[in-house]
Scaffold this active site. Structure first.
Site, PDB file in Angstrom:
ATOM      1  CB  THR A 128      11.895  42.830 106.903  1.00 54.82           C
ATOM      2  OG1 THR A 128      11.731  44.227 107.146  1.00 54.82           O
ATOM      3  CG2 THR A 128      13.392  42.536 106.870  1.00 54.82           C
ATOM      4  CG  ASP A 129       9.593  47.375 104.885  1.00 54.83           C
ATOM      5  OD1 ASP A 129      10.233  47.043 105.901  1.00 54.83           O
ATOM      6  OD2 ASP A 129       8.667  48.218 104.916  1.00 54.83           O
ATOM      7  CD  GLU A 130      13.806  47.466 109.342  1.00 49.25           C
ATOM      8  OE1 GLU A 130      15.013  47.502 109.602  1.00 49.25           O
ATOM      9  OE2 GLU A 130      12.922  47.724 110.162  1.00 49.25           O
ATOM     10  CE1 TYR A 153      14.990  41.825 111.718  1.00 48.21           C
ATOM     11  CE2 TYR A 153      14.494  43.950 110.717  1.00 48.21           C
ATOM     12  CZ  TYR A 153      14.145  42.636 110.981  1.00 48.21           C
ATOM     13  OH  TYR A 153      12.950  42.134 110.504  1.00 48.21           O
ATOM     14  CE  LYS A 157      14.085  38.627 108.326  1.00 49.92           C
ATOM     15  NZ  LYS A 157      13.494  37.358 108.824  1.00 49.92           N
ATOM     16  CG  ASN A 252       7.738  57.087 112.919  1.00 53.64           C
ATOM     17  OD1 ASN A 252       7.084  56.156 112.431  1.00 53.64           O
ATOM     18  ND2 ASN A 252       9.057  57.064 112.979  1.00 53.64           N
TER      19      ASN A 252
END
Ligand code: NAD
Ligand code: DAU
Length: 346
Positions: A128-130, A153, A157, A252
């Site tokens: 993930t880009d996170e 999270y 990852k 958002n």
């Protein structure tokens, strides 16, 4: 002829990937290996079981269970592992990080060991880009950037990614990693923002926007992500990581505006609420490395959001039962006591 073990294949992206690969490659067999947590659902694969009966198999199992993983590899003669299995929701990782560490870190280690012990199977990690953390200014994350995760999270990852790279460097395991952006599309569990807001709006409930809603995300249609992973599997250089996104970002609030417009629902449904702890303000990746392999995203953010809204409108059979089960308790925990903000602060 390829025989893929797709872990987490009953989840959102995994099930879309299984469908995509079986449609695109008639010489490929897929074995889905999935624990069936709250996010893993056999309904996501009903059409796959019907349409690809001879080339699709399902096995329920935990990626942390080494004997079961090894048995699956032996039973089906697997040559490639594609690991989607993970705990994936940031808000849940803030409440209960334990399962994230077990599945996303230890589970990845179990799969790598099994791949290694089976003579060095091809291994692809869906990341993930996170892992890059919050991205400042107008920088777009490069695959060579240092990982700087900020939520439990994202940290779990990043731990998985470090292990995958270590197995390549130390043992020569033929690995690749892809790092995806915020996926949206069919079969996404309605805890994630787009399906949550669509299904809330369809029920005339408020849309709980965290903070000022000025956070930026790359809302990518899931099929573009699946095509990107497939491209890395087929043309990616062993040992390398690839970013998968549109390379653009959207706030958002803009995402909510498009979503409400597609539904024909009023902006008065928006409620600014207390922000997520440690909320990353912006993700954005440079995707030139994947473009150079010949992959191209088909959907813009707006097309992806509108297509996703239409799918949820057309498929209440899928999400209505989910919203009446475990989800209700979860919703109460996350949103029940959350303060409404009168003046949202950035
Ligand atoms: P999801 O939560 O919808 O599905 C996860 C799947 O993994 C479920 O089917 C679940 O049953 C299974 N699973 C969980 N723990 C398991 C275990 N211990 N053993 C076996 N199976 C287990 O997730 P998703 O959104 O489809 O994400 C899939 C992968 O893609 C994850 O690795 C995630 O980190 C990554 N990713 C997601 C996004 C996104 O926007 N959703 C973006 C980039 C990367
Ligand atoms: O970027 C890739 C990641 O995208 C994946 O690795 C994760 O598995 C996936 O869950 C997703 O993480 P996010 O935290 O970005 O997604 P989420 O849908 O939870 O939130 C998207 C944005 O919307 C984020 O800025 C938080 C905000 N949000 C979310 C929820 C659930 C709200 O404003 N209100 C909400 O109720």
């Amino acid at each position: 002829m390829q025989t893929l073990l797709v872990t987490g294949g009953a989840g959102f992206i995994g099930s879309n990937f299984v469908r995509y690969v079986l449609e695109q490659h008639t010489d490929t067999t897929v074995v889905v290996y999935d624990k069936l947590t709250y996010a893993g659902r056999m309904e996501n694969l009903v059409d796959v079981a019907e349409n690809f009966a001879g080339r699709y198999h399902f096995m329920q199992g935990d990626i942390c269970d080494a004997p079961a993983v090894n048995a699956a590899l032996d039973q089906f003669g697997i040559d490639t592992i594609v690991n989607f299995a993970a705990e994936t929701h940031v808000d849940r990782s803030i409440l209960d990080p334990d399962a994230f560490m077990r599945t996303d870190v230890y589970g990845t280690y179990v799969l790598l060991e099994a791949a290694q012990k089976h003579g060095g199977l091809r291994y692809h990690q869906v990341s993930t880009d996170e892992v890059y953390g919050h991205i400042h200014g107008d920088h777009r994350s490069l695959e060579t950037d240092c990982m700087a995760p900020r939520s439990p999270y994202a940290a779990s990852k990043a731990g998985g990614d470090h292990l995958v790279n270590a197995y390549h460097i130390t043992y020569g395991l033929p690995i690749t990693i892809s790092r995806g952006a915020n996926n949206i599309g069919p079969y996404q569990y309605p805890e994630k923002v787009v399906p949550l807001f669509v299904t809330n709006a369809l029920n005339d409930m408020h849309l709980p926007v965290y903070g000022d809603g000025g956070q930026q995300r790359d809302y990518q249609y899931v099929q573009d992500h699946c095509a990107g992973i497939d491209m890395v599997l087929r043309r990616g250089v062993i040992g390398e990581s690839y970013n998968v996104g549109t390379g653009k970002e959207m706030t958002n609030l803009r995402m909510v505006e498009i979503l409400l417009d597609e539904l024909g629902k009023p902006a008065s449904l928006i409620r600014h609420v207390e922000d997520r702890a440690g909320h990353d303000r912006r993700y954005c990746m440079n995707v030139d490395k994947l473009l150079a392999l010949g992959w191209e995203p088909e959907y813009t953010h707006e097309e992806a959001i509108r297509a996703t809204v239409r799918w949820y409108v057309a498929n209440p059979w899928w999400w209505e039962p989910i919203r009446s089960g475990e989800f209700k308790e979860y919703y109460q925990r996350v949103y029940g006591q959350r303060k409404t903000l009168s003046t949202p602060a950035a």
